[in-house]
Motif scaffolding. Structure first.
Motif, PDB file in Angstrom:
ATOM      1  N   UNK A  94      43.120  48.191  21.928  1.00 55.27           N
ATOM      2  CA  UNK A  94      42.604  49.730  22.804  1.00 55.27           C
ATOM      3  C   UNK A  94      41.820  50.216  22.034  1.00 55.27           C
ATOM      4  N   UNK A  98      38.376  51.661  23.364  1.00 51.93           N
ATOM      5  CA  UNK A  98      37.559  52.977  22.793  1.00 51.93           C
ATOM      6  C   UNK A  98      36.663  52.834  22.281  1.00 51.93           C
ATOM      7  N   UNK A 228      49.285  62.027   8.853  1.00 53.06           N
ATOM      8  CA  UNK A 228      48.489  60.503   9.015  1.00 53.06           C
ATOM      9  C   UNK A 228      48.134  60.268  10.271  1.00 53.06           C
ATOM     10  N   UNK A 229      47.498  59.638  11.104  1.00 50.65           N
ATOM     11  CA  UNK A 229      47.050  59.608  12.134  1.00 50.65           C
ATOM     12  C   UNK A 229      47.567  57.777  11.903  1.00 50.65           C
ATOM     13  N   UNK A 230      47.977  57.740  13.727  1.00 50.65           N
ATOM     14  CA  UNK A 230      47.350  55.770  14.086  1.00 50.65           C
ATOM     15  C   UNK A 230      46.244  55.819  14.282  1.00 50.65           C
ATOM     16  N   UNK A 232      44.502  54.522  16.483  1.00 55.63           N
ATOM     17  CA  UNK A 232      43.807  54.667  18.419  1.00 55.63           C
ATOM     18  C   UNK A 232      44.462  56.592  18.475  1.00 55.63           C
ATOM     19  N   UNK A 233      44.507  57.181  17.169  1.00 57.10           N
ATOM     20  CA  UNK A 233      44.491  58.466  17.774  1.00 57.10           C
ATOM     21  C   UNK A 233      42.808  58.818  16.579  1.00 57.10           C
ATOM     22  N   UNK A 236      39.139  57.932  17.679  1.00 57.67           N
ATOM     23  CA  UNK A 236      38.210  59.023  18.318  1.00 57.67           C
ATOM     24  C   UNK A 236      38.272  59.872  18.388  1.00 57.67           C
ATOM     25  N   UNK A 237      39.321  60.442  17.314  1.00 51.74           N
ATOM     26  CA  UNK A 237      38.796  61.859  16.524  1.00 51.74           C
ATOM     27  C   UNK A 237      37.989  61.653  15.933  1.00 51.74           C
TER      28      UNK A 237
END
Lengths: 249, 249
Positions: A94, A98, A228-230, A232-233, A236-237
């Motif tokens: 992913x 991205x 805490x972001x994964x 694949x988040x 892009x963030x």
């Protein structure tokens, strides 16, 4: 697939006009998704080259023939390279798409203490072929130039031997140090200028000595806040935030 | 799972101390991923309430008993609600988790001309239960408060009847109009203030009359640039940019 990618050897030209024959996945997209007929025009682009339109000259279940005209450059890329602790295979696929869709220049896939060894032995790292995932991102975003990708199975040699060769770049490290400031405060305005290096850690985060090593290599630590972001988040963030700070968003 | 979510009825308290018994998915996470033993402490939070630590008092294959102490509030949320043309089910599940992880307040899932009718008949919209995907995002991001979600199967009634009730909010519409400016230029600095509404269209984009309707409802159109992003890339990218402009990034 918002753009049909062609290979230079399929057109015999890197610009101008050509006739191209499509089979397989791209033919199936024309038939099943676009339900394309003779006379229809679709967006095309040459991998690494120009973009334009392709007019359907003939189409069947076995083959489509397109008369392509290439006249426009791909969208500008961000002056940003991404250093990513190698994520698990499903996330890597992913993130490759991205990174291509967002116009990253180079992707360094590196080791870190909390990266599982098995990730380096898994597809697609084992085969070393990232192109299907990168091209998926290009087809989505309507671009023809994929990030280059390199794999670095050892952390210290990457930091000591590779990073110094990338000297002179602004360097940002996402890590929740207590004293780390948010990106919005860290980056001077008016706009940030590239080229930039952004480092994003593994699930579970960078270890202390890794943060020290990257700090010695010129990385400034910033905090994403308490969430805490994964990966694949987070990818892009953070790329989108940096794009905004570069005046591109 | 960076946080183990508890339900209020499992603790009998919305703050303070309690003893909680876990089975199923959360027990499996303790045993298989964390390899937790008696005396270990794990992060816990009550859905909709406080967060804290849980000490493992007993653990077996059948059950774990935790002594929990809840003493800290969940992270602040963004003053942002998201209006999203209903995406295909696999994307919806990802976007629900992303919206929860990023601290969105409310998610309006709406219809648009280019939304396929079958998406409304598919799980999880058919069942109307989004909680597994939202909780997945909360467990990842270490939060306890999920976005509320509403489903609006008709575009015009949503615009005419629901949007006016949300009056007074800044409204942003992602759409590649030729005259649309990038977000970086559109939003006044110093920081944007909430509450905000952000609308993101379907694959293939909003149709002309939808852009007009949303414009009449006070939405300002901005452009993401020439790259067309998949919804699970666009959502974190745009939310992160707005967070940065709110001074939160």
């Amino acid at each position: 697939m918002n753009l049909i990618l062609l290979r230079p050897e399929e057109t015999g030209t890197s610009d101008g006009s050509a006739t191209v024959r499509l089979t397989g996945r791209r033919l199936e997209h024309l038939n099943k998704v676009l339900k394309a007929e003779v006379g229809d025009s679709v967006r095309v682009g040459i991998l690494g080259g120009l973009m334009g339109r392709g007019e359907i000259v003939a189409i069947s279940r076995r083959e489509a023939v397109l008369a392509v005209r290439l006249d426009s450059p791909p969208p500008p890329r961000l002056p940003l390279s991404l250093i990513l602790a190698l994520p698990r295979p499903i996330m890597l696929k992913r993130v490759l798409a991205q990174a291509a869709a967002l116009g990253v220049q180079h992707l360094f896939l590196i080791n870190a203490r909390r990266v599982e060894k098995s990730f380096f032995a898994a597809s697609p790292v084992r085969e070393g072929d990232f192109s299907p995932y990168l091209e998926n991102g290009l087809e989505q975003a309507m671009d023809t130039v994929a990030p280059t990708v390199s794999v670095h199975p050892r952390f210290s040699p990457f930091v000591e031997d590779v990073l110094p060769g990338l000297a002179g770049r602004a360097r940002l490290l996402a890590h929740p140090l207590a004293e780390a400031r948010p990106l919005a405060e860290l980056v001077p305005r008016p706009p940030l200028t590239g080229p930039l290096l952004l480092a994003i850690g593994p699930e579970g985060g960078w270890q202390g000595h890794e943060v020290v090593s990257l700090g010695q290599a010129g990385f400034v630590v910033f905090s994403l806040g308490p969430r805490i972001l994964r990966v694949d988040t987070a990818v892009p963030a953070l790329i989108a935030q940096i794009g905004l700070l570069l005046g591109r968003g």
